[in-house]
Design a protein around this motif. Structure first.
Motif, PDB file in Angstrom:
ATOM      1  N   GLY A  21       0.875  -1.375  -0.133  1.00  0.00           N
ATOM      2  CA  GLY A  21      -0.036   0.000   0.035  1.00  0.00           C
ATOM      3  C   GLY A  21       0.673   1.266   0.022  1.00  0.00           C
ATOM      4  N   LEU A  22       1.967   0.992   0.949  1.00  0.00           N
ATOM      5  CA  LEU A  22       2.853   2.536   0.920  1.00  0.00           C
ATOM      6  C   LEU A  22       3.709   2.332  -0.207  1.00  0.00           C
ATOM      7  CD1 LEU A  22       3.873   2.599   4.600  1.00  0.00           C
ATOM      8  CD2 LEU A  22       2.093   3.929   3.364  1.00  0.00           C
ATOM      9  N   GLY A  23       4.044   1.317  -0.910  1.00  0.00           N
ATOM     10  CA  GLY A  23       5.081   1.073  -2.140  1.00  0.00           C
ATOM     11  C   GLY A  23       4.337   1.567  -3.392  1.00  0.00           C
ATOM     12  N   ASN A  24       3.261   1.077  -3.500  1.00  0.00           N
ATOM     13  CA  ASN A  24       2.325   1.340  -4.785  1.00  0.00           C
ATOM     14  C   ASN A  24       3.031   1.441  -5.779  1.00  0.00           C
ATOM     15  OD1 ASN A  24       0.003   2.145  -6.267  1.00  0.00           O
ATOM     16  ND2 ASN A  24      -0.893   3.019  -4.674  1.00  0.00           N
ATOM     17  N   ARG A  25       2.924   2.257  -6.709  1.00  0.00           N
ATOM     18  CA  ARG A  25       3.493   2.304  -8.234  1.00  0.00           C
ATOM     19  C   ARG A  25       5.077   2.058  -7.943  1.00  0.00           C
ATOM     20  NH1 ARG A  25      -0.504   3.152 -11.546  1.00  0.00           N
ATOM     21  NH2 ARG A  25      -2.349   4.172 -10.744  1.00  0.00           N
ATOM     22  N   ALA A  26       5.679   2.781  -6.997  1.00  0.00           N
ATOM     23  CA  ALA A  26       6.936   2.833  -6.722  1.00  0.00           C
ATOM     24  C   ALA A  26       7.445   1.199  -6.711  1.00  0.00           C
ATOM     25  CB  ALA A  26       7.634   3.729  -5.670  1.00  0.00           C
ATOM     26  N   LYS A 112      -4.899  -1.089 -14.171  1.00  0.00           N
ATOM     27  CA  LYS A 112      -4.076  -0.100 -14.161  1.00  0.00           C
ATOM     28  C   LYS A 112      -3.452   0.039 -12.461  1.00  0.00           C
ATOM     29  CE  LYS A 112      -5.764   2.415 -18.054  1.00  0.00           C
ATOM     30  NZ  LYS A 112      -6.388   3.561 -18.632  1.00  0.00           N
ATOM     31  N   SER A 113      -4.170  -0.525 -11.703  1.00  0.00           N
ATOM     32  CA  SER A 113      -3.905  -0.175 -10.149  1.00  0.00           C
ATOM     33  C   SER A 113      -3.934  -1.520  -9.338  1.00  0.00           C
ATOM     34  CB  SER A 113      -5.168   0.617  -9.684  1.00  0.00           C
ATOM     35  OG  SER A 113      -5.243   1.945 -10.323  1.00  0.00           O
ATOM     36  N   ILE A 114      -2.853  -2.428 -10.006  1.00  0.00           N
ATOM     37  CA  ILE A 114      -2.527  -3.533  -9.432  1.00  0.00           C
ATOM     38  C   ILE A 114      -1.892  -3.620  -7.967  1.00  0.00           C
ATOM     39  CG2 ILE A 114      -1.001  -5.888  -9.607  1.00  0.00           C
ATOM     40  CD1 ILE A 114      -1.615  -5.606 -12.622  1.00  0.00           C
ATOM     41  N   PRO A 115      -1.135  -2.781  -7.595  1.00  0.00           N
ATOM     42  CA  PRO A 115      -0.768  -2.845  -6.259  1.00  0.00           C
ATOM     43  C   PRO A 115      -1.636  -2.378  -5.236  1.00  0.00           C
ATOM     44  CG  PRO A 115       1.073  -1.679  -7.678  1.00  0.00           C
ATOM     45  CD  PRO A 115      -0.306  -1.942  -8.313  1.00  0.00           C
ATOM     46  N   ARG A 116      -2.617  -1.480  -5.630  1.00  0.00           N
ATOM     47  CA  ARG A 116      -3.623  -0.993  -4.840  1.00  0.00           C
ATOM     48  C   ARG A 116      -4.620  -1.996  -4.396  1.00  0.00           C
ATOM     49  NH1 ARG A 116      -8.644   1.726  -5.908  1.00  0.00           N
ATOM     50  NH2 ARG A 116      -8.143   1.961  -8.170  1.00  0.00           N
ATOM     51  N   PHE A 117      -4.905  -2.838  -5.684  1.00  0.00           N
ATOM     52  CA  PHE A 117      -5.892  -3.985  -5.684  1.00  0.00           C
ATOM     53  C   PHE A 117      -5.237  -5.197  -4.425  1.00  0.00           C
ATOM     54  CE2 PHE A 117      -7.619  -8.030  -6.868  1.00  0.00           C
ATOM     55  CZ  PHE A 117      -8.845  -7.796  -6.881  1.00  0.00           C
ATOM     56  N   MET A 118      -4.089  -5.423  -4.770  1.00  0.00           N
ATOM     57  CA  MET A 118      -3.520  -6.497  -3.986  1.00  0.00           C
ATOM     58  C   MET A 118      -3.169  -6.113  -2.359  1.00  0.00           C
ATOM     59  SD  MET A 118      -3.058  -8.654  -6.056  1.00  0.00           S
ATOM     60  CE  MET A 118      -2.082 -10.049  -5.371  1.00  0.00           C
ATOM     61  N   ILE A 155     -15.291  -3.265  -3.451  1.00  0.00           N
ATOM     62  CA  ILE A 155     -16.412  -3.122  -4.152  1.00  0.00           C
ATOM     63  C   ILE A 155     -16.443  -2.048  -5.265  1.00  0.00           C
ATOM     64  CG2 ILE A 155     -19.051  -3.051  -4.186  1.00  0.00           C
ATOM     65  CD1 ILE A 155     -19.267  -4.458  -1.694  1.00  0.00           C
ATOM     66  N   ASN A 156     -15.800  -0.947  -4.706  1.00  0.00           N
ATOM     67  CA  ASN A 156     -15.752   0.313  -5.497  1.00  0.00           C
ATOM     68  C   ASN A 156     -14.474   0.303  -6.073  1.00  0.00           C
ATOM     69  OD1 ASN A 156     -16.838   2.819  -6.529  1.00  0.00           O
ATOM     70  ND2 ASN A 156     -15.876   4.028  -4.739  1.00  0.00           N
ATOM     71  N   PHE A 157     -13.650  -0.635  -6.187  1.00  0.00           N
ATOM     72  CA  PHE A 157     -12.285  -0.722  -6.783  1.00  0.00           C
ATOM     73  C   PHE A 157     -12.311   0.034  -8.183  1.00  0.00           C
ATOM     74  CE2 PHE A 157      -8.822  -2.439  -9.151  1.00  0.00           C
ATOM     75  CZ  PHE A 157      -7.696  -1.988  -8.796  1.00  0.00           C
ATOM     76  N   TRP A 158     -13.239  -0.240  -8.718  1.00  0.00           N
ATOM     77  CA  TRP A 158     -13.543   0.503 -10.259  1.00  0.00           C
ATOM     78  C   TRP A 158     -14.110   1.538  -9.964  1.00  0.00           C
ATOM     79  CZ3 TRP A 158     -14.320  -5.245 -12.680  1.00  0.00           C
ATOM     80  CH2 TRP A 158     -12.857  -5.748 -12.982  1.00  0.00           C
ATOM     81  N   PHE A 159     -13.846   2.560  -9.203  1.00  0.00           N
ATOM     82  CA  PHE A 159     -14.745   3.713  -8.823  1.00  0.00           C
ATOM     83  C   PHE A 159     -15.143   4.720 -10.068  1.00  0.00           C
ATOM     84  CE2 PHE A 159     -10.190   4.810  -8.294  1.00  0.00           C
ATOM     85  CZ  PHE A 159      -9.986   5.966  -8.934  1.00  0.00           C
ATOM     86  N   HIS A 160     -14.624   4.313 -11.341  1.00  0.00           N
ATOM     87  CA  HIS A 160     -14.754   5.218 -12.412  1.00  0.00           C
ATOM     88  C   HIS A 160     -16.176   4.759 -12.881  1.00  0.00           C
ATOM     89  CE1 HIS A 160     -12.769   1.711 -14.032  1.00  0.00           C
ATOM     90  NE2 HIS A 160     -13.788   1.697 -14.952  1.00  0.00           N
ATOM     91  N   LYS A 161     -16.786   3.760 -12.327  1.00  0.00           N
ATOM     92  CA  LYS A 161     -17.943   3.224 -12.706  1.00  0.00           C
ATOM     93  C   LYS A 161     -19.088   3.820 -11.761  1.00  0.00           C
ATOM     94  CE  LYS A 161     -18.418  -1.356 -13.803  1.00  0.00           C
ATOM     95  NZ  LYS A 161     -18.174  -2.755 -13.756  1.00  0.00           N
ATOM     96  N   THR A 162     -20.251   4.259 -11.998  1.00  0.00           N
ATOM     97  CA  THR A 162     -21.233   4.955 -11.361  1.00  0.00           C
ATOM     98  C   THR A 162     -21.897   3.500 -10.394  1.00  0.00           C
ATOM     99  OG1 THR A 162     -21.617   6.465 -12.866  1.00  0.00           O
ATOM    100  CG2 THR A 162     -23.420   6.168 -11.150  1.00  0.00           C
ATOM    101  N   SER A 163     -22.071   2.498 -11.203  1.00  0.00           N
ATOM    102  CA  SER A 163     -22.592   1.146 -10.498  1.00  0.00           C
ATOM    103  C   SER A 163     -22.039   0.955  -9.390  1.00  0.00           C
ATOM    104  CB  SER A 163     -22.930   0.207 -11.566  1.00  0.00           C
ATOM    105  OG  SER A 163     -21.627  -0.140 -12.347  1.00  0.00           O
ATOM    106  N   ALA A 164     -20.524   0.794  -9.588  1.00  0.00           N
ATOM    107  CA  ALA A 164     -19.661   0.446  -8.522  1.00  0.00           C
ATOM    108  C   ALA A 164     -19.783   1.144  -7.353  1.00  0.00           C
ATOM    109  CB  ALA A 164     -18.320   0.408  -8.988  1.00  0.00           C
TER     110      ALA A 164
END
Length: 650
Positions: A21-26, A112-118, A155-164
């Motif tokens: 979580g802290l390392g994320n994209r780095a 596009k956000s694998i570290p966040r998901f894991m 559940i809201n991982f794909w937060f760009h979707k209104t349904s999520a």
């Protein structure tokens, strides 16, 4: 035991969540996947070793971590309590979560956000582990709320979707309703027992069984009231009838989330809580009756809705809700070991079905509607085989005394315990459970046939690109499939056989005269064969409807008319709640906004004062004309007023 296995089993996922979580994209995608998967596998390995030490070698492990709250008579420490019930849950949670983590490496490979998901997956697992290892109600509530927050994020991982967005908010709010009841139950326990430590509560429960409390001028049985409040919390988290509407909408999250939340972890928290608090519920028989009735109604309602849905994940979601109903009515007839048995077997085959459905969706380029599938079993034969195994386990297919899939052993034990209870609610639960067993088999094979058999209904582009999933997606399904086949057979003696008393020790408590699991051994043979008959009948009818007489489903839907529409629209629970609560809240908000805030507070407060100043300034500015004689006249008037004031003052 030299290694701190309990600390590894509980805190390894947290360590993974923090690092990634802290390392994320780095840190990068691959490193995030390796770290979280490796630490989850360490936790799973430690859980298996703990299961051997605690459950099979008959130890109880308590570890004091740190003091937490000391206020008056309230003394709460942060501690880990691991008995047989906890050991079973650790294996289930860490085992399934490990497979979901590995599966996610392949399924989410293009995100596009694998570290966040894991990191979210590992954080969710940690909170669930805190819940099941708690030694008191407050620590359990910490884990309880933690999985709620983590489920919102997943559940809201794909937060760009209104349904999520909508699904995550709905899940969060509906769970808050149940959690309010849970909080009141915790307060009631402290009021009644002057403690929220499990050991103190369980020791004093028999002496306080007949205690009354006064609420709104009425005398109420204290223990029953507390147990019902705690059960409200379980209803929300485990999607029981009335607080279930969030569960199918939670399918908006990625498929690994569906498997993790709806198979072995979050939704089973309520079953774990009722089983953990069995020493309370056993002295509140009225509360147990409510648990049994709610569970039985949930079981049949969810199964009936599953008959009509077309989204492959929603069918499995309603199946989860129905199976949770089985677990609760098992607990309601004091068959706690049967409830936990079904929790364990269900974790294997339901995670297998969800992840198998994800493999189908992956093969079909994201398509989830079964009406747009069909004829793909030759394209994805491995997924097809695994889905067959999960469906056979879910339908509870097996022969008594010979062999059966995992669901056969646990579901039959639940039904036999219900009829053996000799209570009206046990008999009701048995009848509704039998009907649900028929429906479960029917919609399971409806899913199999619509998805894999017949003429393909997919568009050419989707069909041309359909392909079997890679090994990183399929391999995690193999241990789950082995569990779906052998878990019931291997664990039967611990949960329903002669070794049950030694295996459980003091982890579960049942008043001797209500030991329905023991009584289940002596029910008539007809009660042992009826569930299998229902399962086979459901499979056969589904085959006739969807493989032979393919026009019958549409004709039945048309002839049933309003009844079919009610079931298809989920008995209009969402519409009723929207009308009663959502619209009412919106109207109240609009009234307070327009009449209260704008109409009164702003009008006579900030806006009113500001408006008065503006109007006064406008009047004063009218004096500034630029003509000298206007200013001279104003000076004369001012002098006259000044002299008049002095004269009047004498």
């Amino acid at each position: 035991m030299t290694l701190p296995l309990d600390l590894i089993a509980v805190f390894a996922p947290l360590l993974g969540a923090i690092i990634v979580g802290l390392g994320n994209r780095a840190l990068g995608d691959r490193a995030a996947q390796i770290i979280t998967c490796a630490l989850m596998l360490c936790a799973a390995t430690a859980s298996v070793m703990l299961f051997n030490y605690v459950a099979l070698e008959h130890h109880v492990l308590d570890r004091m971590l740190l003091p937490w709250i000391q206020s008056g008579t309230l003394n709460v420490s942060w501690a880990l309590h691991i008995d047989t019930l906890t050991a079973v849950m650790l294996v289930v949670v860490n085992g399934v979560s490990s497979m979901v983590h590995i599966y996610s490496v392949g399924y989410m490979s293009h995100d596009k956000s694998i570290p966040r998901f894991m990191a979210y997956l590992s954080l969710f697992s940690f909170f669930m582990l805190m819940l099941v290892t708690s030694s008191n109600l407050l620590q359990m509530f910490f884990g309880w709320e933690g999985v709620g927050v983590a489920s919102y994020l997943l559940i809201n991982f794909w937060f760009h979707k209104t349904s999520a967005n909508n699904a995550s908010i709905k899940a969060f709010l509906v769970n808050r309703v149940g959690d309010f009841g849970f909080m009141l139950g915790i307060f009631g326990c402290y009021l009644l027992f002057d403690s929220i430590q499990f050991t103190d509560i369980f020791a004093r429960a028999p002496q306080l069984a007949d205690t009354q409390i006064i609420f709104l001028g009425h005398n109420l049985p204290a223990l029953t009231t507390v147990c019902l409040l705690l059960f409200v919390g379980a209803m929300g988290k485990s999607a029981q009838l009335g607080l279930h509407t969030w569960l199918p909408d939670a399918m908006e999250g990625p498929t690994p989330v569906s498997a993790l939340i709806h198979a072995a972890t979050m939704v089973t928290a309520g079953v774990f809580m009722v089983s953990r608090l069995s020493p309370l519920f056993e002295y509140a028989p009225s509360a147990l009756a409510v648990v049994a009735v709610v569970g039985a109604l949930t079981c049949i309602v969810a199964a009936s809705i599953g008959l009509t849905q077309f989204d492959i994940k929603r069918v499995i979601a309603y199946s989860t809700m129905s199976q949770l109903g089985y677990m609760f009515f098992a607990a309601g007839v004091s068959a706690y070991s049967a409830a936990v048995f079904h929790l364990m077997t269900h974790a294997f085959f339901k995670a297998l079905l969800f992840l198998g459905a994800g493999s189908v969706i992956h093969a079909m380029s994201g398509e989830q509607d079964m009406r747009k599938m069909g004829g793909i079993w030759k394209i994805i034969p491995k997924t097809y085989t695994l889905m067959w195994i999960g469906s056979l386990a879910l339908a509870g297919i097996g022969i008594d005394g010979v062999f059966g899939f995992a669901g056969f052993y646990s579901k039959d034990l639940i039904l036999e315990s219900a009829i053996a209870s000799g209570t009206w609610y046990g008999q009701l639960a048995y009848v509704l459970g039998l009907a649900a067993a028929f429906m479960t088999a029917f919609y399971s094979w409806r899913l199999i046939i619509m998805t894999f058999h017949g003429k393909s209904r997919a568009d050419h582009h989707t069909l041309d690109h359909a392909h079997e999933s890679p090994l990183v997606i399929l391999l995690p399904l193999v241990p789950l499939a082995l569990g779906a086949v052998f878990a019931g057979y291997c664990a039967w003696n611990w949960f329903g056989g002669e070794g049950r008393a030694v295996f459980w020790g003091h982890a579960l408590f049942v008043v001797p005269e209500r030991d329905t699991v023991a009584a289940a051994e002596h029910v008539d043979e007809i009660y042992k064969w009826l569930p299998l008959l229902m399962g086979v009948s459901g499979i056969t009818l589904a085959y006739v409807f969807y493989a032979v007489k393919t026009d019958w489903p549409a004709k039945c839907a048309s002839s049933l008319g309003a009844a079919y529409r009610a079931v298809y629209n989920k008995y209009y629970f969402d519409e009723a709640y929207d009308y009663l609560f959502v619209r009412t809240a919106r109207k109240l908000g609009d009234f307070l906004w327009k009449r209260g805030d704008d109409g009164f507070i702003d009008r006579f407060g900030p806006d009113g004062v500001a408006g008065a100043v503006v109007r006064l300034a406008q009047r004063a500015s009218a004096i500034e004309t630029g003509y000298v004689y206007h200013y001279a006249f104003a000076m004369v008037i001012g002098v006259a007023v000044f002299i008049s004031w002095f004269w009047l003052k004498g």
